[in-house]
Each structure stands twice: as structure tokens, then as C-alpha cells.
Design an enzyme around this catalytic site. Structure first.
Site, short mmCIF file in Angstrom:
data_model
loop_
_atom_site.label_atom_id
_atom_site.label_comp_id
_atom_site.label_asym_id
_atom_site.label_seq_id
_atom_site.Cartn_x
_atom_site.Cartn_y
_atom_site.Cartn_z
N SER A 168 0.75 -1.21 0.01
CA SER A 168 0.13 -0.12 0.06
C SER A 168 0.85 1.37 0.13
O SER A 168 1.62 1.65 -0.91
CB SER A 168 -0.94 0.04 1.25
OG SER A 168 -1.63 0.94 1.48
N GLU A 221 -12.75 5.90 6.58
CA GLU A 221 -11.71 6.48 7.54
C GLU A 221 -11.26 7.90 7.06
O GLU A 221 -11.35 8.07 5.90
CB GLU A 221 -10.56 5.47 7.51
CG GLU A 221 -10.82 4.01 8.11
CD GLU A 221 -9.56 3.14 8.51
OE1 GLU A 221 -9.30 2.94 9.67
OE2 GLU A 221 -8.84 3.24 7.54
N ASN A 223 -8.42 8.73 6.64
CA ASN A 223 -7.36 8.66 5.72
C ASN A 223 -7.68 8.54 4.25
O ASN A 223 -6.82 8.23 3.51
CB ASN A 223 -6.44 7.73 6.10
CG ASN A 223 -6.79 6.14 6.53
OD1 ASN A 223 -7.78 5.91 5.77
ND2 ASN A 223 -6.32 5.62 7.11
N ARG A 232 -4.06 5.20 21.24
CA ARG A 232 -4.18 3.52 20.56
C ARG A 232 -2.86 3.24 20.25
O ARG A 232 -2.21 3.83 19.67
CB ARG A 232 -5.56 3.48 19.83
CG ARG A 232 -5.20 4.54 18.36
CD ARG A 232 -6.38 4.09 17.54
NE ARG A 232 -5.91 2.69 16.67
CZ ARG A 232 -4.99 2.81 15.59
NH1 ARG A 232 -4.33 3.84 15.14
NH2 ARG A 232 -4.97 1.53 14.86
N ALA A 233 -2.77 2.01 20.35
CA ALA A 233 -1.55 1.02 19.81
C ALA A 233 -1.71 1.12 18.25
O ALA A 233 -2.88 0.77 18.13
CB ALA A 233 -1.36 -0.14 20.63
N SER A 234 -0.69 1.34 17.34
CA SER A 234 -1.04 1.31 16.10
C SER A 234 -1.09 -0.15 15.99
O SER A 234 -0.62 -1.02 16.69
CB SER A 234 0.30 1.78 15.54
OG SER A 234 0.61 1.44 14.25
N THR A 267 0.01 -1.32 12.94
CA THR A 267 0.98 -1.69 11.75
C THR A 267 2.25 -1.26 12.28
O THR A 267 3.23 -1.35 11.30
CB THR A 267 0.44 -0.77 10.68
OG1 THR A 267 0.77 0.79 10.90
CG2 THR A 267 -0.90 -1.00 10.06
N ARG A 280 -0.27 5.85 18.79
CA ARG A 280 -0.73 6.91 18.40
C ARG A 280 -1.45 8.01 19.15
O ARG A 280 -2.48 7.48 19.93
CB ARG A 280 -1.55 6.93 17.01
CG ARG A 280 -0.69 5.95 15.91
CD ARG A 280 -1.23 6.15 14.59
NE ARG A 280 -0.59 5.21 13.61
CZ ARG A 280 0.65 4.96 13.06
NH1 ARG A 280 1.40 6.07 13.47
NH2 ARG A 280 0.92 4.01 12.27
C1 16G Z 1 -4.11 -0.36 7.93
C2 16G Z 1 -5.76 -0.33 7.58
C3 16G Z 1 -6.09 0.88 7.47
C4 16G Z 1 -5.78 1.64 8.90
C5 16G Z 1 -4.38 1.59 9.21
C6 16G Z 1 -4.25 2.29 10.69
C7 16G Z 1 -6.77 -1.89 6.10
C8 16G Z 1 -6.82 -2.52 4.74
N1 16G Z 1 -6.00 -0.91 6.32
O1 16G Z 1 -3.55 0.36 6.90
O2 16G Z 1 -7.66 0.84 7.36
O3 16G Z 1 -6.34 3.00 8.98
O4 16G Z 1 -4.05 0.36 8.98
O5 16G Z 1 -2.79 2.04 10.70
O6 16G Z 1 -7.61 -2.06 7.07
P1 16G Z 1 -2.30 2.19 12.49
O7 16G Z 1 -3.01 1.07 13.11
O8 16G Z 1 -0.70 2.21 12.29
O9 16G Z 1 -2.75 3.49 13.04
MG MG Z 2 -3.81 0.97 0.25
#
Ligand code: 16G
Ligand code: MG
Length: 540
Positions: free
Chosen positions: A64, A378, A380, A503-505, A507, A512
Site C-alpha cells: 500500500s 476512515e 485517511n 491507541r496502539a498502532s 501496523t 498514536r
Molecule cells: C491499515 C488499515 C487502515 C488503517 C491503518 C491504521 C486496512 C486495509 N488498512 O493500513 O484501514 O487506517 O492500518 O494504521 O484495513 P495504524 O494502526 O498503524 O494506525
Molecule cells: Mg492502500
């Protein structure tokens, strides 16, 4: 006796000392440590397909908006939705098995515990974005698919939503719910025709500059444009920028939806003039945000919240005008990141119900599925609209009583076709926004003036263990570490129109922090204070 599963796992051994997690967006990390994961995802995809009696399962190779050196992989369910949670857990366990024998054993264990007949056909459809590592990872995936005896179709390069579309088409082909033709051409024809029908003679004003993040969205948009009405035919003038996929290192660099949203700035490469409509896709084209610069060169973002409010108000009008208001209600689904002003606008001006879910497309999607018409985005830019089965039937059955109702009903039906029901799709969302603006006869300024965003700030805090931060109430309140929420509440009280959460990220290894308030200074101050609280509680 030869064991093809163990052999495939042997060919792509797991690096030592790494733990993989199937997170909100599948597996995602540095591309050079993903080979073993891809092979194992191939095995899981085959099992999932067999568990669903040979329905097509999708596998998308993409990271992505993440940097060019990353990659990732996610699985898609038969109707184009995200993988079921139980199977996320199986995928995670499979990815972390140490030896080839463990992998093979676990493959058989899953089959046994889930009563999967390994003689059932398995069908898997695969695509990838334009990352340099994609070809190699595809090879690793195919080794897994072959070892599991799965049939597979490789679509080469596709946007993530196109792959979701293919999966849904393949599984509904020949049924009354057929979604479309499972080819790239089928995708362009479906959305191109729906765009033309939904415009119904209204010409979009001005042009649109589309930043494609130097990702797969670039060539796909260029192809889609061939299926849209030309300018002479009353169509839209689209200028494509940042569509260099020959140089994979430029992916998401100084461009794309994430760059624009995070930096609150247009890509430096954009030549758009004052008040020109612009939008940015992310690297796999499942996110879109709009923006423009005003006469004083001030940047204005029209993010996912704005798209949701625009689309919800348009659909609300169409439902009313076609005489369906008594049968169909519309709801909006947001996350805690939605600007407070957007939530207020939906509730008080549009008079629609708002649901809030945790971050991540699958949560919003599930909540939206419970509504007649669920508009979910979202902030984003991830999002779409889902229509329940009953709603689709009501729209199809409805008979207009007068020319006004007929006009609205025609546009409503075409709009339904224009919306990718499988998943949020930047290209189809973009066409949807263009249709709404054309019908409302709105400029970007008109769109912006519907409400004023509260100033807000997003911060990232590094802590020793993000998993200690546990939330409730759709991530709006922390239950752990104990006591911290009370301190956050006290800080929120000190500013006007304040709201904040941590909140815990899902990804990244971080927590955050989001804060908003009546003024920029108060929002910044609140964010900093909450970040300090998180830091203090997180460094133990
Ligand atoms: C992922 C999610 C997205 C979310 C982001 C938050 C999907 C396809 N993608 O990219 O929706 O906004 O994680 O990231 O679900 P974070 O948990 O690091 O804040
Ligand atoms: Mg994407």
C-alpha cells in the site's frame, strides 16, 4: 514418501528470530523477509478455498502506502471482503512455524480441525502492485499454491480493489448476483458505464488532477480513462500525475494519499492552479483524498470524512427524491479519527446516525453491512458504501410516480453500480465524488464550506511495549495502563471543544495520539500533553 508441502517450505525457509502477525492489513514488513510468509499464505489460501467448497480466494501482494522496500500480502474472501478473523489467527500461526515439517503438520492439522476435505478443488486468484519485490514474492506464493495442489489465476498487476472485484466476479459468475465480468476490461466497462449513467448529462466543471503515488493506480487509471466519456462527450478532463511505475523507488515518495494527508500538503510535483480540484491515491489505489489550494495558496484537505459527508448527503437526497425514504435509511460509519465537526455535521445537519468502530477497514465494513445503506470512510480515505440485499431489491423494484422521482431513481441506480461493493476503491470513489459534485454543481470551495474542521494533531509516541495500551469504546478510551485515561480526561477538560485519544498502532511499533480542539494552539497543546502522559506510562 515425498511431502510437497514440506518441500515448498524448505525451499523458502523462515528467517530466524522474526515473528510475523497478520495485522489489519495482512502481513506487512520489509520485502526481503517475506518469502517464507508468501509460500505459507499460498497453503492457507488453498485451505480456505477448500473450506469454502472450492470458491475463489484472493491473494494481493502489496504494501500500500508503505516505502518501496516493503511489501505485504493479504487474503480476500469470496465476496471480496477481508479475511475472516479466525483465519487471520491460522495465518499468523502458520507464518511462525519453525521447520518445514511443522508447516506440513500444521497444514494437515488445520484440515483436520476444520473438517476440510483435501480432495476438494482449491481456487486462488492472485495479483500484485508494482513493487520490485513483487515478482519474486509471487514466485514464493506460487510454490505454496502448487504444493497444495491449488488452481490459480494470476492477473499480474492490479490495484487492490480490482483484485477484490475479480474475486467477487469469479464467485458470482452465472448467478443472479453476478457482479461483473472477471476481467480488467470488465472492470473498466462496468465502472465507466456507471459513471456515464450516473452523470446523466451533467458535465463535471473544470478538470481533475490525479496523483497516483507512482503506483499501480497510474497505469490502471490511464486505462480506465479510455472507458469514460471524453471531454467532447460531456466528460471530465483528468490529468494524471505521478504515474511513474518504471522507477519503483519513486513509489509513495513525496506523493500519494498518505503523503498528502500526513503532511497536509500537495505533492511538490503538482502543477495545479488555485481552486483546481486534485486528488491523491495511495500505492495500491484503495485510498483517496481530495484537496486544493485557494487564491492565497493555502492548502485545504478534503479527506475521507468529507467524502463520507458528501456522499451521504447525495444518497440521502436521491432516496428522498425517488420516494424511498420510508423504506431505506442511511447510516455513516466512522472511526475515532473522524473530525468532531464531521460527526456533528452528519448528526445535526444531515440528521443521520453515526456509528464509530475501531480503526481498520474490516471493522467499518462489518458495521456498515448492518445498515440499509452504510457509508463508511476512515479519515485517511479508505472507504465505500454498502447496500444491503433488501435495499438493492427495494431500489430495483421501486416504481417512480412522477418524472422527478424517475430522474432521481435513474441516478440512484447508476450510482449503486458506480460504487465498488467489495471494498473501498480509490478509482470508483473518485468517480463517485465527481458525480456528486457535478450534480450539486459544487466547486471544491462549496464542498469545503459545508462545515469547518476542528484543528487537530496526530502524534506518534515510541514506547517499550505498545501492547500495554488497551482500549475500549471503539479505541476512544484507554483501559490500560490503569489510571491514564483519567489524566487524559483532565487534559481534555482544559481546552475548548477538546477531544483526544491514544491507541496502539496496528501496523507500527508505536502508540498514536490524536487531539482536536477549538484552536490550532489548543489542539497542539492537548496532543503534546497526552503524548507526554503516554510516554510516561509507556516507559517502565
Ligand atoms: C491499515 C488499515 C487502515 C488503517 C491503518 C491504521 C486496512 C486495509 N488498512 O493500513 O484501514 O487506517 O492500518 O494504521 O484495513 P495504524 O494502526 O498503524 O494506525
Ligand atoms: Mg492502500
Amino acid at each position: 514418501m515425498a511431502d510437497p508441502i514440506a518441500e515448498a517450505a524448505q525451499k523458502h525457509p523462515a528467517p530466524e528470530g522474526l515473528t510475523y502477525t497478520y495485522g489489519t492489513a495482512g502481513f506487512r514488513t520489509k520485502a526481503d523477509v517475506l518469502d517464507s510468509v508468501l509460500t505459507r499464505v499460498g497453503l492457507i489460501a488453498a485451505l480456505r478455498s477448500r473450506a469454502l467448497k472450492g470458491q475463489w480466494i484472493g491473494v494481493m501482494i502489496t504494501a500500500s502506502h508503505n516505502p518501496p522496500g516493503d511489501n505485504g500480502v493479504k487474503l480476500v474472501e469470496p465476496l471480496g471482503n477481508m479475511l475472516q478473523e479466525e483465519w487471520e489467527v491460522l495465518s499468523t500461526t502458520m507464518a511462525n512455524k519453525a521447520t518445514p515439517e511443522d508447516v506440513s503438520q500444521y497444514y494437515r492439522d488445520i484440515a483436520k480441525t476444520h473438517r476440510i476435505d483435501l480432495a476438494t478443488p482449491a481456487r486462488v486468484v492472485v495479483a500484485r502492485d508494482t513493487r520490485a519485490s513483487g515478482a519474486r514474492l509471487l514466485g514464493c506464493l506460487v510454490d505454496g499454491l502448487k504444493a497444495a495442489g491449488a488452481d490459480y489465476k494470476d492477473f499480474g498487476f492490479l490495484t487492490t480493489p480490482q483484485l477484490h472485484y475479480m474475486v467477487r466476479c469469479l464467485n458470482t459468475e452465472g448467478t443472479p448476483n453476478a457482479y461483473g465480468s472477471p476481467t480488467e476490461k470488465g472492470y473498466y466497462e462496468k465502472f465507466g458505464a456507471a459513471f456515464k449513467n450516473a452523470l446523466k448529462g451533467k458535465k463535471p466543471s473544470g478538470g481533475l488532477t490525479v496523483d497516483c503515488a507512482n503506483g499501480v493506480g497510474g497505469p490502471k487509471l490511464t486505462e480506465l480513462i479510455k472507458y469514460l466519456p471524453s471531454e467532447d462527450e460531456g466528460g471530465l478532463k483528468i490529468t494524471v500525475i505521478n504515474d511513474n511505475v518504471i522507477k519503483p523507488d519513486s513509489l509513495n515518495v513525496e506523493c500519494g494519499a498518505d503523503y498528502v494527508k500526513t503532511n497536509q500538503r500537495a505533492p511538490p510535483s503538482s502543477k495545479a492552479g488555485p481552486n483546481d480540484r486534485c486528488c491523491s491515491l495511495d500505492g495500491d489505489a484503495d485510498r483517496v483524498v481530495y484537496y486544493f489550494k485557494d487564491d492565497s495558496n493555502v492548502f485545504h484537505l478534503l479527506d475521507g470524512d468529507r467524502i463520507a459527508t458528501l456522499v451521504a448527503s447525495f444518497l440521502g437526497d436521491l432516496i428522498r427524491q425517488s420516494g424511498l425514504a420510508e423504506q431505506i435509511t442511511i447510516g455513516v460509519v466512522q472511526t475515532a479519527y473522524a473530525n468532531g465537526a464531521a460527526t456533528k455535521y452528519v448528526e445535526q445537519t444531515l440528521k443521520l446516525k453515526v456509528d464509530c468502530t475501531p480503526t481498520g477497514v474490516k471493522y467499518l465494513h462489518h458495521a456498515a453491512e448492518k445498515l440499509d445503506i452504510g457509508v463508511y470512510f476512515e479519515a485517511n480515505g479508505h472507504g465505500t458504501v454498502i447496500f444491503s440485499h433488501e435495499t438493492l431489491e427495494a431500489i430495483a423494484r421501486h416504481e417512480a410516480r412522477n418524472p422527478g422521482q424517475k430522474e432521481a431513481l435513474d441516478i440512484l441506480r447508476a450510482t449503486v453500480e458506480l460504487i465498488n461493493q467489495a471494498v473501498g476503491d480509490a478509482l470508483s470513489d473518485m468517480l463517485l465524488v465527481e458525480v456528486v459534485l457535478a450534480h450539486k454543481n459544487w466547486t471544491v470551495q462549496n464542498w469545503l464550506s459545508t462545515y469547518d474542521d476542528l484543528p487537530n494533531r496526530l502524534l506518534k509516541v515510541t514506547v517499550s511495549d505498545r501492547n500495554r495500551f488497551q482500549t475500549t469504546d471503539a479505541e476512544r478510551r484507554l483501559v490500560k495502563p490503569e489510571g491514564i485515561q483519567k489524566l487524559i480526561d483532565q487534559e481534555v477538560q482544559k481546552v475548548r471543544q477538546g477531544r483526544a485519544f491514544a491507541r496502539a498502532s496496528g501496523t507500527e511499533d508505536a502508540v498514536r495520539v490524536y487531539a482536536e480542539a477549538a484552536t490550532r494552539a489548543e489542539a497542539d497543546d492537548l496532543a503534546r500533553r497526552v503524548a507526554d502522559l503516554v510516554k510516561a506510562a509507556g516507559t517502565v
